[in-house]
Design an enzyme around this catalytic site. Structure first.
Site, PDB file in Angstrom:
ATOM      1  N   ASP A 128       0.825  -1.059  -0.199  1.00 12.99           N
ATOM      2  CA  ASP A 128      -0.108   0.012  -0.094  1.00 12.99           C
ATOM      3  C   ASP A 128       0.875   1.244   0.029  1.00 12.99           C
ATOM      4  OD1 ASP A 128      -2.113   1.997   0.497  1.00 12.99           O
ATOM      5  OD2 ASP A 128      -3.438  -0.051   0.873  1.00 12.99           O
ATOM      6  N   ASN A 136     -21.025   4.755 -15.386  1.00 17.56           N
ATOM      7  CA  ASN A 136     -21.737   5.338 -14.185  1.00 17.56           C
ATOM      8  C   ASN A 136     -21.443   6.773 -14.452  1.00 17.56           C
ATOM      9  OD1 ASN A 136     -23.242   5.152 -11.808  1.00 17.56           O
ATOM     10  ND2 ASN A 136     -21.384   4.793 -10.634  1.00 17.56           N
ATOM     11  N   TYR A 191     -13.167   6.506 -14.089  1.00 18.33           N
ATOM     12  CA  TYR A 191     -13.135   5.280 -13.456  1.00 18.33           C
ATOM     13  C   TYR A 191     -13.895   4.199 -13.952  1.00 18.33           C
ATOM     14  CZ  TYR A 191     -14.030   2.185  -9.196  1.00 18.33           C
ATOM     15  OH  TYR A 191     -14.210   1.289  -8.193  1.00 18.33           O
TER      16      TYR A 191
END
Ligand code: NAI
Length: 449
Positions: A238, A347, A353
């Site tokens: 991460d 979307n 995205y």
């Protein structure tokens, strides 16, 4: 984030009230725990109208099986004519009525000749050269998908329905184990192709190594924990800013923390170096790190566009390319990337995205067909989560969040563990026949259905 409506609908007065005003009736889903690893009741199998008890939870099979059933498996691979579809209604109908809450329906259909091979219809036949019988068989086999998706929408009570297309010689066990267990609680309405294992795995007691990106929290943390539960040593990657959270996850799982921005130009080299220190190469590569930077397209600035495309797609292509070229991924390796239903349905406000996540689907389908990887027994698949309760979705405005939760057949959001269990199935050594698949973990969301 707590789903108060789900909690309310789980109480007797709440159930009464929500039923009276016609609101959704989400059922509390039965998820896997060490204490309750399998569904309760009989798994019944129907072949050509004949009913046999396969297993009864942890107990011995009872013949004839007793209601309520935990699951029903209908073998429809042999159906080749429209008239044959009648058997779906006659043999499955009475059994579905006896299915327990959170029960499973799995229909087995005829599959193509091998995993991700493009263009082949059921039975490996090519539409261009098909005879009348082949066309009818292709039509009725496709009809099964429409049936499954519709039954999934009406069955209720936390029950799920899937179609598994089975190619000759398919390595089916790991897929059936997953679908007939509490691990697949939030997977419904899926069509999954299973072929023969790309290559027979050598038997080895060696501990597998997995790398999970974005492992400090949310879905990634759960994927790391689930792969560790399955026995892997997990390298948890991460951003350096995730600091203590990442260290804590890696320590809890007895894994290795890898603080690294996946978009760094030398990310591949640094991952390879870290894996080299662990020794033994990489067996499971899970691309999970992802970000959203939502804006209507006309107001989309370059930074938002570039950041999302680079984290969600560019870095996946670069690191996979580097690790494959450097020979870090072992034979029988598993690559699982994270798409999204937004990449399937699109979307509003998420052009960047959705583009990145659709790109992931293209990446998976293309790489899964790579002959060199197939030869080495390496599978490449994607999970496409729907609405999952994480910090990412907690930031979504209230009304959109409520819609995301309810607009699916199970009437609720999923949990990170639902995605994690799906990743663990795709990553399992026994899943060598599942390749090039995009499995939605979305409770059969209406988006992109
Ligand atoms: P999250 O925001 O809770 O966690 C994402 C993790 O990725 C964070 O720990 C973050 O630090 C890490 N990350 C971000 N950029 C990174 C970078 N450059 N290098 C290394 N690590 C980085 O997100 P969540 O909800 O757990 O999502 C995980 C994946 O699932 C993402 O790819 C997301 O797009 C996808 N997804 C999530 C859905 C949901 O409903 N939560 C729905 C569909 C897809």
């Amino acid at each position: 984030m707590a789903d108060r409506y789900l909690r309310l609908a789980g109480t007797a007065p709440g159930r009464f009230l929500t039923r009276r005003v016609g609101l959704p009736q989400p059922a509390a889903l039965m998820r896997w725990t060490a204490e309750r690893p399998s569904l309760d009741g009989a798994v019944v199998r129907v072949v050509a109208g004949e009913v046999v008890a396969e297993r009864v939870g942890p107990a011995e099979p009872v013949d004839p099986p007793v209601e309520p059933y935990a699951a029903v498996v209908l073998d429809a691979t042999g159906i080749a004519e429209v008239g044959g579809l009648r058997a779906v209604r006659t043999s499955l109908g009475p059994l579905v009525r006896g299915l327990a809450r959170c029960g499973r329906v799995v229909v087995l259909g005829a599959g193509a000749g091998g995993g991700a091979e493009a263009g082949a219809g059921p039975g490996g036949r090519d539409a261009a050269g098909a005879g009348a019988g082949d066309v009818e068989q292709a039509a009725v086999q496709e009809a099964l998908a429409g049936f499954v998706r519709s039954l999934g929408k009406e069955i209720g009570g936390g029950r799920t329905v899937q179609l598994v297309r089975v190619a000759p010689g398919a390595a089916l066990d790991s897929t059936l184990d997953f679908l007939l267990s509490p691990k697949s609680a939030y997977v419904s309405g899926q069509v999954i192709e299973v072929g023969p294992a790309l290559r027979q795995p050598e038997v080895s007691g060696r501990r597998r190594t997995a790398l999970v990106t974005g492992a400090a929290r949310g879905i990634g943390e759960s994927v790391a924990a689930t792969l560790a539960r399955e026995g892997a040593h997990v390298a948890c990657l991460d951003v350096p800013g995730s600091g203590d959270a990442l260290t804590a996850v890696a320590a809890r799982l007895d894994g290795t923390a890898l603080p690294l921005d996946i978009t760094a130009s030398d990310a591949g080299e640094r991952i390879a170096a870290a894996l080299d220190r662990l020794g033994g190469g990489l067996d499971v590569l899970v691309h999970n790190a992802g970000i959203t930077r939502d804006r209507r397209f006309t107001h989309m600035d370059e930074d938002r566009w570039d950041a999302v495309l680079d984290v969600n797609l560019g870095s996946v292509l670069r690191t996979t390319g580097y690790l494959l070229k450097a020979g870090v991924l072992n034979d029988h390796g598993r690559i699982v990337a994270t798409a999204s239903i937004a990449g399937i349905a699109g979307n509003a406000g998420q052009t960047n995205y959705a583009a990145s996540k659709a790109g992931i689907i293209g990446f998976v389908r293309s790489l899964a067909a790579d002959p060199a990887l197939r030869e080495r027994g390496v599978t490449v698949n994607a999970v496409a989560p729907g609405f999952i309760e994480t910090e990412m979705t907690a930031a979504v405005p209230f009304l959109i969040r409520e819609a995301g939760r309810r607009l699916n057949s199970l009437g609720q959001g999923g949990r990170p563990v639902d995605v994690a269990e799906t990743v663990a199935w795709l990553a399992a050594t026994g899943s060598g026949g599942v390749n090039g698949q995009v499995v939605r973990v979305c409770g059969q969301s209406l988006l992109g259905a």
